[in-house]
Design a protein around this motif. Structure first.
Motif, PDB file in Angstrom:
ATOM      1  N   THR A 260       0.799  -1.250  -0.074  1.00 59.44           N
ATOM      2  CA  THR A 260      -0.053   0.150   0.052  1.00 59.44           C
ATOM      3  C   THR A 260       1.062   1.284  -0.072  1.00 59.44           C
ATOM      4  N   LEU A 261       0.613   2.189  -0.759  1.00 61.32           N
ATOM      5  CA  LEU A 261       1.341   3.401  -1.060  1.00 61.32           C
ATOM      6  C   LEU A 261       0.901   4.453   0.167  1.00 61.32           C
ATOM      7  N   VAL A 262       1.915   4.675   1.157  1.00 61.41           N
ATOM      8  CA  VAL A 262       1.360   5.663   2.125  1.00 61.41           C
ATOM      9  C   VAL A 262       2.096   6.768   2.304  1.00 61.41           C
ATOM     10  N   ASP A 263       3.142   7.119   1.258  1.00 64.56           N
ATOM     11  CA  ASP A 263       3.610   8.318   1.333  1.00 64.56           C
ATOM     12  C   ASP A 263       4.385   8.797   0.021  1.00 64.56           C
ATOM     13  N   MET A 264       4.414   9.916  -0.485  1.00 67.76           N
ATOM     14  CA  MET A 264       5.312   9.841  -1.620  1.00 67.76           C
ATOM     15  C   MET A 264       5.851  11.588  -1.749  1.00 67.76           C
ATOM     16  N   LYS A 265       7.030  11.497  -2.302  1.00 69.23           N
ATOM     17  CA  LYS A 265       7.737  12.808  -2.472  1.00 69.23           C
ATOM     18  C   LYS A 265       8.575  12.932  -3.658  1.00 69.23           C
ATOM     19  N   THR A 266       9.078  14.035  -3.957  1.00 75.07           N
ATOM     20  CA  THR A 266       9.957  14.292  -5.222  1.00 75.07           C
ATOM     21  C   THR A 266      11.132  15.156  -4.430  1.00 75.07           C
ATOM     22  N   GLN A 267      12.346  15.048  -5.177  1.00 75.44           N
ATOM     23  CA  GLN A 267      13.456  15.786  -4.953  1.00 75.44           C
ATOM     24  C   GLN A 267      13.851  16.304  -6.156  1.00 75.44           C
ATOM     25  N   CYS A 268      13.718  17.903  -6.388  1.00 77.69           N
ATOM     26  CA  CYS A 268      14.095  18.323  -7.634  1.00 77.69           C
ATOM     27  C   CYS A 268      15.211  19.165  -7.682  1.00 77.69           C
ATOM     28  N   PHE A 269      16.020  18.971  -8.782  1.00 70.24           N
ATOM     29  CA  PHE A 269      17.346  19.694  -8.722  1.00 70.24           C
ATOM     30  C   PHE A 269      17.536  20.461 -10.102  1.00 70.24           C
ATOM     31  N   CYS A 364      12.131  10.711  -7.735  1.00 68.00           N
ATOM     32  CA  CYS A 364      10.898  10.388  -7.235  1.00 68.00           C
ATOM     33  C   CYS A 364      10.984   9.109  -6.299  1.00 68.00           C
ATOM     34  N   PHE A 365      10.012   9.327  -5.107  1.00 65.71           N
ATOM     35  CA  PHE A 365      10.366   8.385  -4.275  1.00 65.71           C
ATOM     36  C   PHE A 365       8.772   8.018  -3.620  1.00 65.71           C
ATOM     37  N   HIS A 366       8.745   6.654  -3.004  1.00 64.24           N
ATOM     38  CA  HIS A 366       7.770   6.083  -2.525  1.00 64.24           C
ATOM     39  C   HIS A 366       7.780   5.598  -1.061  1.00 64.24           C
ATOM     40  N   LYS A 367       7.053   5.519  -0.367  1.00 60.92           N
ATOM     41  CA  LYS A 367       7.130   4.650   0.768  1.00 60.92           C
ATOM     42  C   LYS A 367       5.775   3.915   1.013  1.00 60.92           C
ATOM     43  N   TYR A 368       6.079   2.509   1.355  1.00 62.21           N
ATOM     44  CA  TYR A 368       4.961   1.743   1.293  1.00 62.21           C
ATOM     45  C   TYR A 368       4.842   1.061   2.572  1.00 62.21           C
ATOM     46  N   LEU A 369       3.483   0.694   2.855  1.00 62.85           N
ATOM     47  CA  LEU A 369       3.211  -0.523   4.048  1.00 62.85           C
ATOM     48  C   LEU A 369       3.084  -1.756   3.572  1.00 62.85           C
ATOM     49  N   ALA A 372       2.640  -9.045   4.947  1.00 65.27           N
ATOM     50  CA  ALA A 372       2.734 -10.689   4.351  1.00 65.27           C
ATOM     51  C   ALA A 372       1.988 -11.465   5.524  1.00 65.27           C
ATOM     52  N   ASN A 373       1.041 -12.052   5.235  1.00 65.68           N
ATOM     53  CA  ASN A 373       0.131 -13.000   5.956  1.00 65.68           C
ATOM     54  C   ASN A 373      -0.149 -12.239   7.103  1.00 65.68           C
ATOM     55  N   GLY A 374      -0.722 -11.043   7.153  1.00 63.77           N
ATOM     56  CA  GLY A 374      -1.110 -10.226   8.150  1.00 63.77           C
ATOM     57  C   GLY A 374      -0.159  -9.346   8.957  1.00 63.77           C
ATOM     58  N   VAL A 375       1.379  -9.826   8.806  1.00 68.82           N
ATOM     59  CA  VAL A 375       2.299  -8.923   9.341  1.00 68.82           C
ATOM     60  C   VAL A 375       2.755  -7.811   8.658  1.00 68.82           C
ATOM     61  N   THR A 376       2.590  -6.561   9.159  1.00 64.58           N
ATOM     62  CA  THR A 376       3.053  -5.380   8.338  1.00 64.58           C
ATOM     63  C   THR A 376       4.291  -4.824   8.808  1.00 64.58           C
ATOM     64  N   LYS A 377       4.891  -3.971   7.834  1.00 66.58           N
ATOM     65  CA  LYS A 377       6.081  -3.173   8.065  1.00 66.58           C
ATOM     66  C   LYS A 377       6.053  -2.171   7.058  1.00 66.58           C
ATOM     67  N   GLU A 378       6.835  -1.119   7.540  1.00 64.38           N
ATOM     68  CA  GLU A 378       6.617   0.153   6.608  1.00 64.38           C
ATOM     69  C   GLU A 378       8.057   0.309   6.106  1.00 64.38           C
ATOM     70  N   THR A 379       8.541   0.772   4.825  1.00 64.09           N
ATOM     71  CA  THR A 379       9.553   0.792   4.246  1.00 64.09           C
ATOM     72  C   THR A 379      10.133   2.114   4.333  1.00 64.09           C
ATOM     73  N   ASP A 380      11.300   2.013   4.111  1.00 68.64           N
ATOM     74  CA  ASP A 380      12.097   3.520   3.998  1.00 68.64           C
ATOM     75  C   ASP A 380      11.715   4.016   2.599  1.00 68.64           C
ATOM     76  N   TRP A 381      12.401   5.162   2.412  1.00 70.28           N
ATOM     77  CA  TRP A 381      12.154   5.810   0.950  1.00 70.28           C
ATOM     78  C   TRP A 381      12.613   4.990   0.038  1.00 70.28           C
ATOM     79  N   VAL A 382      11.437   4.585  -1.158  1.00 67.43           N
ATOM     80  CA  VAL A 382      12.036   3.854  -2.037  1.00 67.43           C
ATOM     81  C   VAL A 382      12.065   4.650  -3.462  1.00 67.43           C
ATOM     82  N   GLU A 383      13.272   4.815  -4.114  1.00 70.06           N
ATOM     83  CA  GLU A 383      13.255   5.509  -5.334  1.00 70.06           C
ATOM     84  C   GLU A 383      12.670   4.906  -6.431  1.00 70.06           C
TER      85      GLU A 383
END
Length: 538
Positions: A260-269, A364-369, A372-383
């Motif tokens: 599940t997508l729980v956050d997103m951001k962009t870094q612009c240069f 561009c970055f996503h953060k996911y929840l 797996a079989n009812g056990v959840t974990k939130e990821t770090d920022w994933v490009e």
């Protein structure tokens, strides 16, 4: 005005393409055509050598194999190969030669494709011609090493049988656990009994022929002996790989996996470049260099993409010295460009300068929840790449990958949907209940999967109307946002997402995600990336 370098490059490239299309063929195509002429003689010579080798084998140590050669009509392979070379020669001398003679640039791709086909065809013809000698050599080898061939077959069959015996109950148990997928399981595992049968029959044939060989019987069929050996080896190899594949696929049926997508951001240069010169010299030239790369806010970056030719600022010293801002203050401050800095950036002896956006980049970055079989974990920022970011831009708070229990890994649902909606209606995850006041049906997740309710917003339930709407969208392969196109219920613009305290604290929200007119900045399609924008030196 300073000559726009990138514009000139694009113009020249476009002109080159235009001239290529309107003019004659490129020299490289003509050279390739010319060089291909020799390949026909090479193929013909190779076929003749293969035929000579074959005939030599049958005249010497393989003389006993002549009946096999006649039975399998091996000699016809040379006629077949020669006929193919002749056919390809006709294409070369006819179709391709006409295109070369016409000398039209737009036919270059067609010519290249046809030359590729000729090359591949000649290679195939040579392989066909090589087969007869290889076949006789195989028969000679099997006859000489019959004991070793039989020994190898025995070691192979004792591996085949346990593989089959161990895998069969795994398949049966999977069908019992997932009766609704029994037919699919049978389809995915249909190779197993076929491979086992092929292996055992090959071993029986090989054993029979080996006994005849030991008895020095004239009834020994060394072709059957050789083919059985090859079939058994291939069956073991395939069954071994199928065992790994099938076990992995069947195990996935017992797994629930969600992203599940729980956050997103962009870094612009932006990358800033400068050109400085001495305005009062008749001999000085321009001095260009990259000043640096700077991170901008989304809003400042979007404004930067709208700058005329990427122009940021200009500075002139001496009489009437001035600093001219051509970009908003938010962009200039991010790039640390002001009168004092620009003065310090001038090359020695120069009096004037200009600064512009030479290039830009978005990460561009996503953060996911992840679950797996009812056990959840939130990821770090994933490009993620810009294409994926744009695709999921409207999907904050939504499940973007769902693999319920009883579903194969290659059946993952990756169309964005409200969190956990893919599991609604599956009694492994929850149940339908009825509102005692109005009789409306709503879905309640069991405790292990109640985290989906936390992602929904203030209301922790999906009503039957939501589920029906989701099923309609899913059937057409489109994301389901509920509500209306102007007032969605779920996703980045959804009322439930905005009302959820979790997303109110997200980076997406803090960087203005809910307030922007679109879910993401216009990072795709930026094409300015020009050179210096202003006037040059004398």
């Amino acid at each position: 005005m300073k000559f726009n370098r990138i514009t000139s490059m694009v113009t020249l490239m476009g002109l080159a393409v235009l001239l290529t299309g309107c003019g004659g063929l490129d020299r490289s195509i003509k050279d390739r055509f010319k060089n291909a002429a020799a390949s026909f003689d090479t193929a013909t010579t190779d076929i003749a050598k293969q035929k000579k080798t074959y005939e030599s084998l049958l005249s010497n140590e393989g003389a006993w194999a002549k009946p096999y050669a006649e039975r399998e009509k091996l000699a016809t392979k040379f006629t077949e190969a020669s006929g193919e070379v002749k056919r390809l020669q006709g294409i070369y001398d006819g179709e391709i030669q006409k295109l070369i003679d016409a000398n039209k640039g737009e036919t270059a791709t067609t010519i290249s494709t046809k030359l590729d086909q000729v090359r591949t065809g000649l290679m195939s013809a040579r392989d066909v011609a090589a087969y007869p000698a290889k076949r006789i050599q195989t028969l000679i080898s099997v006859r000489k090493t019959a004991d070793k061939v039989h020994e190898t077959a025995q070691s192979q069959i004792v591996k085949v049988t346990p593989l089959h015996e161990a895998l069969t109950p795994v398949i049966a148990e999977s069908k019992e656990s997932h009766p609704g997928r029994a037919d699919d399981i049978s389809s995915r595992t249909a190779t197993v009994p076929k491979l086992y049968k092929s292996a055992t029959e090959a071993f029986e044939t090989l054993t029979t022929q080996y006994k005849l060989h030991q008895a020095e019987s004239t009834e020994t069929d060394y072709a059957a002996f050789a083919d059985a050996s090859s079939t058994l080896a291939k069956a073991l190899e395939t069954l071994t790989s199928e065992d790994r594949r099938i076990r992995g696929e069947l195990a996935e049926l017992d797994v629930t996996r969600t992203r599940t997508l729980v956050d997103m951001k962009t870094q612009c240069f932006i990358t800033v470049k400068q050109s400085t010169w001495d305005e009062y010299s008749d001999y000085g030239g321009e001095h260009e260099k990259i000043v640096g790369t700077y991170e901008l806010t989304n809003e400042a970056f979007e404004a930067a993409t709208q700058l005329n030719d990427g122009a940021m600022c200009a500075y002139g010293s001496g009489w009437g010295s001035s600093f001219t801002a051509k970009a908003p203050a938010s962009i200039l401050s991010s790039a640390q460009l002001n009168e004092s800095r620009c003065r310090s950036l001038l090359a020695r002896g120069d009096t004037h300068g200009e600064w512009w956006v030479e290039d830009w980049n978005v990460k561009c970055f996503h953060k996911y929840l992840e679950e797996a079989n009812g056990v959840t974990k939130e990821t770090d920022w994933v490009e993620v790449d810009e294409e994926d970011f744009a695709y999921y831009a409207e999907s904050l708070g939504m499940t973007i990958e769902a693999k319920p229990y009883g579903v194969f890994a290659d059946e993952v649902d990756d169309v964005p949907a409200p969190a956990g909606m893919a599991y609604v209606g599956n009694d492994k995850y929850g149940e339908w209940k009825q509102d005692s006041n109005n009789g409306t049906s709503f879905w309640v997740f069991y405790g292990q999967y109640r985290f989906f309710s936390d992602l929904m917003g203030p209301s922790p339930y999906y009503y039957r109307s939501d589920y029906d709407g989701y099923r309609t969208s899913r059937a057409s392969g489109t994301p389901y946002y509920g509500g209306s196109s102007t007032s969605p219920k779920y996703g980045s613009r959804g009322s439930t997402t905005k009302a959820n305290s979790r997303f109110a604290r997200s980076t997406f929200t803090k960087t203005g995600g809910f307030s922007r007119t679109s879910a993401t900045i216009r990072s795709a399609g930026v094409s300015a990336r020009s050179g210096g924008p202003g006037g040059g030196g004398k």
